[in-house]
Scaffold this motif. Sequence first.
Motif, mmCIF file in Angstrom:
data_model
loop_
_atom_site.group_PDB
_atom_site.id
_atom_site.type_symbol
_atom_site.label_atom_id
_atom_site.label_comp_id
_atom_site.label_asym_id
_atom_site.label_seq_id
_atom_site.Cartn_x
_atom_site.Cartn_y
_atom_site.Cartn_z
ATOM 1 N N ARG A 268 -58.227 22.803 -31.481
ATOM 2 C CA ARG A 268 -59.363 23.617 -31.063
ATOM 3 C C ARG A 268 -59.964 24.308 -32.275
ATOM 4 O O ARG A 268 -59.392 24.298 -33.366
ATOM 5 C CB ARG A 268 -58.922 24.668 -30.043
ATOM 6 N N GLN A 269 -61.088 24.905 -32.066
ATOM 7 C CA GLN A 269 -61.772 25.612 -33.137
ATOM 8 C C GLN A 269 -61.855 27.088 -32.786
ATOM 9 O O GLN A 269 -62.262 27.450 -31.690
ATOM 10 C CB GLN A 269 -63.176 25.049 -33.352
ATOM 11 N N GLY A 270 -61.440 27.945 -33.719
ATOM 12 C CA GLY A 270 -61.526 29.374 -33.502
ATOM 13 C C GLY A 270 -62.936 29.897 -33.752
ATOM 14 O O GLY A 270 -63.797 29.191 -34.273
ATOM 15 N N GLN A 271 -63.148 31.134 -33.366
ATOM 16 C CA GLN A 271 -64.452 31.772 -33.535
ATOM 17 C C GLN A 271 -64.341 32.856 -34.599
ATOM 18 O O GLN A 271 -63.440 33.692 -34.546
ATOM 19 C CB GLN A 271 -64.919 32.393 -32.213
ATOM 20 N N LEU A 272 -65.234 32.827 -35.545
ATOM 21 C CA LEU A 272 -65.269 33.900 -36.530
ATOM 22 C C LEU A 272 -65.913 35.130 -35.899
ATOM 23 O O LEU A 272 -66.896 35.009 -35.167
ATOM 24 C CB LEU A 272 -66.053 33.452 -37.754
ATOM 25 N N PRO A 273 -65.369 36.317 -36.161
ATOM 26 C CA PRO A 273 -65.849 37.519 -35.457
ATOM 27 C C PRO A 273 -67.256 37.914 -35.873
ATOM 28 O O PRO A 273 -67.634 37.803 -37.045
ATOM 29 C CB PRO A 273 -64.838 38.596 -35.880
ATOM 30 N N ARG A 274 -68.022 38.376 -34.886
ATOM 31 C CA ARG A 274 -69.377 38.891 -35.155
ATOM 32 C C ARG A 274 -69.571 40.172 -34.339
ATOM 33 O O ARG A 274 -70.536 40.321 -33.600
ATOM 34 C CB ARG A 274 -70.437 37.849 -34.820
ATOM 35 N N ARG A 275 -68.644 41.085 -34.478
ATOM 36 C CA ARG A 275 -68.695 42.337 -33.720
ATOM 37 C C ARG A 275 -69.691 43.314 -34.362
ATOM 38 O O ARG A 275 -70.082 43.157 -35.500
ATOM 39 C CB ARG A 275 -67.302 42.964 -33.662
ATOM 40 N N ALA A 276 -70.027 44.356 -33.589
ATOM 41 C CA ALA A 276 -70.976 45.388 -34.056
ATOM 42 C C ALA A 276 -72.198 44.734 -34.689
ATOM 43 O O ALA A 276 -72.593 45.058 -35.808
ATOM 44 C CB ALA A 276 -70.283 46.342 -35.032
ATOM 45 N N TRP A 277 -72.827 43.844 -33.950
ATOM 46 C CA TRP A 277 -73.852 42.966 -34.503
ATOM 47 C C TRP A 277 -75.018 43.748 -35.105
ATOM 48 O O TRP A 277 -75.481 43.447 -36.204
ATOM 49 C CB TRP A 277 -74.357 42.019 -33.416
ATOM 50 N N HIS A 278 -75.501 44.752 -34.409
ATOM 51 C CA HIS A 278 -76.689 45.467 -34.882
ATOM 52 C C HIS A 278 -76.386 46.313 -36.121
ATOM 53 O O HIS A 278 -77.215 46.398 -37.036
ATOM 54 C CB HIS A 278 -77.257 46.343 -33.771
ATOM 55 N N LEU A 279 -75.211 46.937 -36.154
ATOM 56 C CA LEU A 279 -74.861 47.689 -37.357
ATOM 57 C C LEU A 279 -74.694 46.739 -38.530
ATOM 58 O O LEU A 279 -75.122 47.031 -39.652
ATOM 59 C CB LEU A 279 -73.580 48.487 -37.140
ATOM 60 N N ALA A 280 -74.090 45.571 -38.283
ATOM 61 C CA ALA A 280 -73.938 44.573 -39.341
ATOM 62 C C ALA A 280 -75.302 44.144 -39.862
ATOM 63 O O ALA A 280 -75.518 44.027 -41.080
ATOM 64 C CB ALA A 280 -73.157 43.371 -38.819
ATOM 65 N N GLU A 281 -76.239 43.932 -38.963
ATOM 66 C CA GLU A 281 -77.586 43.535 -39.372
ATOM 67 C C GLU A 281 -78.200 44.610 -40.262
ATOM 68 O O GLU A 281 -78.841 44.305 -41.284
ATOM 69 C CB GLU A 281 -78.450 43.313 -38.128
ATOM 70 N N SER A 282 -78.001 45.853 -39.895
ATOM 71 C CA SER A 282 -78.529 46.957 -40.695
ATOM 72 C C SER A 282 -77.847 47.010 -42.059
ATOM 73 O O SER A 282 -78.512 47.216 -43.092
ATOM 74 C CB SER A 282 -78.319 48.276 -39.948
ATOM 75 N N ILE A 283 -76.541 46.810 -42.079
ATOM 76 C CA ILE A 283 -75.794 46.841 -43.341
ATOM 77 C C ILE A 283 -76.264 45.724 -44.262
ATOM 78 O O ILE A 283 -76.467 45.923 -45.465
ATOM 79 C CB ILE A 283 -74.289 46.736 -43.073
ATOM 80 N N PHE A 284 -76.440 44.534 -43.714
ATOM 81 C CA PHE A 284 -76.867 43.409 -44.542
ATOM 82 C C PHE A 284 -78.259 43.648 -45.132
ATOM 83 O O PHE A 284 -78.543 43.249 -46.256
ATOM 84 C CB PHE A 284 -76.858 42.115 -43.723
ATOM 85 N N LYS A 285 -79.126 44.303 -44.370
ATOM 86 C CA LYS A 285 -80.465 44.598 -44.888
ATOM 87 C C LYS A 285 -80.409 45.651 -45.994
ATOM 88 O O LYS A 285 -81.196 45.618 -46.940
ATOM 89 C CB LYS A 285 -81.363 45.091 -43.750
ATOM 90 N N GLU A 286 -79.463 46.584 -45.884
ATOM 91 C CA GLU A 286 -79.358 47.649 -46.874
ATOM 92 C C GLU A 286 -78.630 47.203 -48.139
ATOM 93 O O GLU A 286 -78.721 47.861 -49.173
ATOM 94 C CB GLU A 286 -78.589 48.844 -46.280
#
Length: 778
Positions: A268-286
């Motif tokens: 099977r294939q595991g899933q890489l975590p993508r939690r706190a999506w909106h905060l992550a999006e903000s962090i990546f932009k900053e």
Amino acid sequence: MMNDAGLGQASIIRNFLRRVIVSKSLTTIKRLGRCGAILAAAMLTGSWLVLPAPDPGGFAVSPTILDNRGHLYHARLSADEEWLLPVPLSAMGPWLPKVAVAIEDRRFGSHPGVDFLALARAMAQNLTHGRVVSGASTITVQTVRLTTPRPRTLLSKYVEFIQALKLERGHAKDEILEIYLNRAPFGGNLRGAEAAARFYFDKSAADLSLGESTLLVALLRGPSLYRPDRHPEVARQRRDGLLDLLVERGVVTAAEAAQAKAEPIAGRQGQLPRRAWHLAESIFKETPPDTWRWTSGRYGLKTTLDRRLQELLELRLNQGLADRPGRITGAGAIMDNRTGAILAYVGNARRTERQSGHWVDCADAPRSPGSALKPFIYLTAFAEKGLTPASLLADTPLRLSGQAPRNFDEYYRGPVSAQNALAESLNAPAVRVLRLVGPDRALVVLRAAGFDYARRPGSYYGDSLALGGCEVSLRQLLGAYGTLARQGLRVTPSWRPGTAVGEPQQIFSAGAAWLTNECLKDDARLPAELRLGWRQAGLGDLAFKTGTSHGLRDAWLAAYTPEYTVVLWLGDPTGAPQGDLVGLRALGPVLVPLMRHLYDGRSIRWPDHPPEVAAYDACPVSGQPVGPYCPSSQLAWRLAAGAQSHPCRLHALQGGQVVSLWPPELAGFMAGRPAAGREAIRGPVITSPLPGGVIMLSAEGGYLPLRCEGTRGLVHWFVDDEFYEAAGIGRTPILPLKPGRHRVSLIDAQSRRAAVDFTVKYAREADRDRQVPVLTFE
């Protein structure tokens, strides 16, 4: 014929010549050998000097966010469209580094970057077989190759060997092994052990077993051939063969190998975590793009997020949305007031649903705050205008752009203390306090608190500033209420761990903030079912403020203690109005479990009052210092500087009796107030004209709109006790004005009544003889 002497002489000459020739050949060969050695040495020296040391860093890695414990919390594809999740060697588990060295490069710990014994053996094997059967590449050489891919030629091999020697001089063995295992291909777009472990086994590399580690090492020689999700049987055979080799080389015992062979091959294939999506999006932009390039010692951005709190916030918000339409979503955040650390952040609880606006980060979007800004307006009045929590305010109709702000429960209370007016979020008193402060001054305070969406002048917002007339974001409320919790010391929400609060900046008066907190610390306002559980838990006082925007578009709840601030929001991201979005009712069931989890049996402890706050004996009605005719007194708090010194003026002695001299905004209300009390005053209220109002007229004449609130069905209007007009919903009767005292009354469809008296006067004596008066609004 030559005689024997001649033959012997010839033999001697031949032997001599042979010796000379052989001697010269050997000398020539030796000379050639010396030249070759010199040439090789020169070539090696030149290569060493010319070829640069390899830079094993600089490659693109996946943007990764770690929680406050250093665990992977969110990952995205790298700039090269690969999954590459760098982790330190110590986080690759006990087996993977050991198995990799044993299989790939047994003498890794002893050679200088090139294994010359393995190189000699490979050359002999290749000459024997007439083809390349062994490459003698070490882990260091492979690291160089991963750093700078080249065509597979002898010259490339030579360059890689030189650079491997140089790499070893500048980097420790563990660092080289770490880079190699973080960058090696593991099939598809997987790079590095961590991405492979999460994809193939749905776990971190730190948790890999012996069998899983061996299978990953098998992939190093054939990333596509040995993929367990595509070729499980081939992968099993390769893994088991390597386990036998590990036993043979003494790395593992036969029992350990047998146990590892019994492990199933992951299909099977595991899933890489993508939690706190909106905060992550903000962090990546900053975050600058160069952040996502390999740098030794950087394994992702560590944040302040607490995994358990994040999951709890997501759970509670989703539970609060369970019975609501899909277009309604929620947002929330939890902050540690001591550092500004954002412990949990949900920008949109329904992000994964296909509804309009559900990808919007509602925690960072401008919305109407409803009543959520009232505490900061009261705080300003406490600090600058002598208002105290005990001060008397009027919860009665007042003019606001032709309308009277009415409370959410649709009735007025008359005389109230500032503390009760703020705690119960009464609208008319809040507007009166705003007028006392002035909208321009209130805006200065609000902007200092971080509400930078309010960019227009105070005249633009006017009285509506107290009722949600400017926009704010959840993040801004988080910082502002956290500052209030810190008694005016600024705190800025941040996801960066160790972010210094900086030099303490006192943006609010500590005393005024303390008085405001005293007004909002009242768990009796919680719904009964929540209040019971809260008190049983023995947590102590919780300060909170609700907000419900016009048209029920936004429901807010901001709660805080000295340690934590929680801000929650419900609404439609598109801004459409809803029918039942009420702050406390909608969000109380979400808030209380969060706060109980934060304190986990501990009690909330609030600080004592600061030195600038003093106690005084106050009249329980006026809030002024108790006077000789006040019926009783109570302990109250105020700022010592600029405090009122004159005694209560509400109670006075007239004709031998104590009477209450109500201010104009309360006199008419109290005169018509039924004895039954609060419940009896429910019902219609006339908001135009105002009770006891005086309308000044000029000569041109004019008219008065008749308006009311709280009525049901058809309204019958009467002027000076004579029927004037019947008006349905949405219809406003217009009354021509004439000088004198007048009474306007109404009866609605449920026979409920209301009446007001008002006076019309000419603005100038010269206008008395004019025929038609006009209304001049004050």
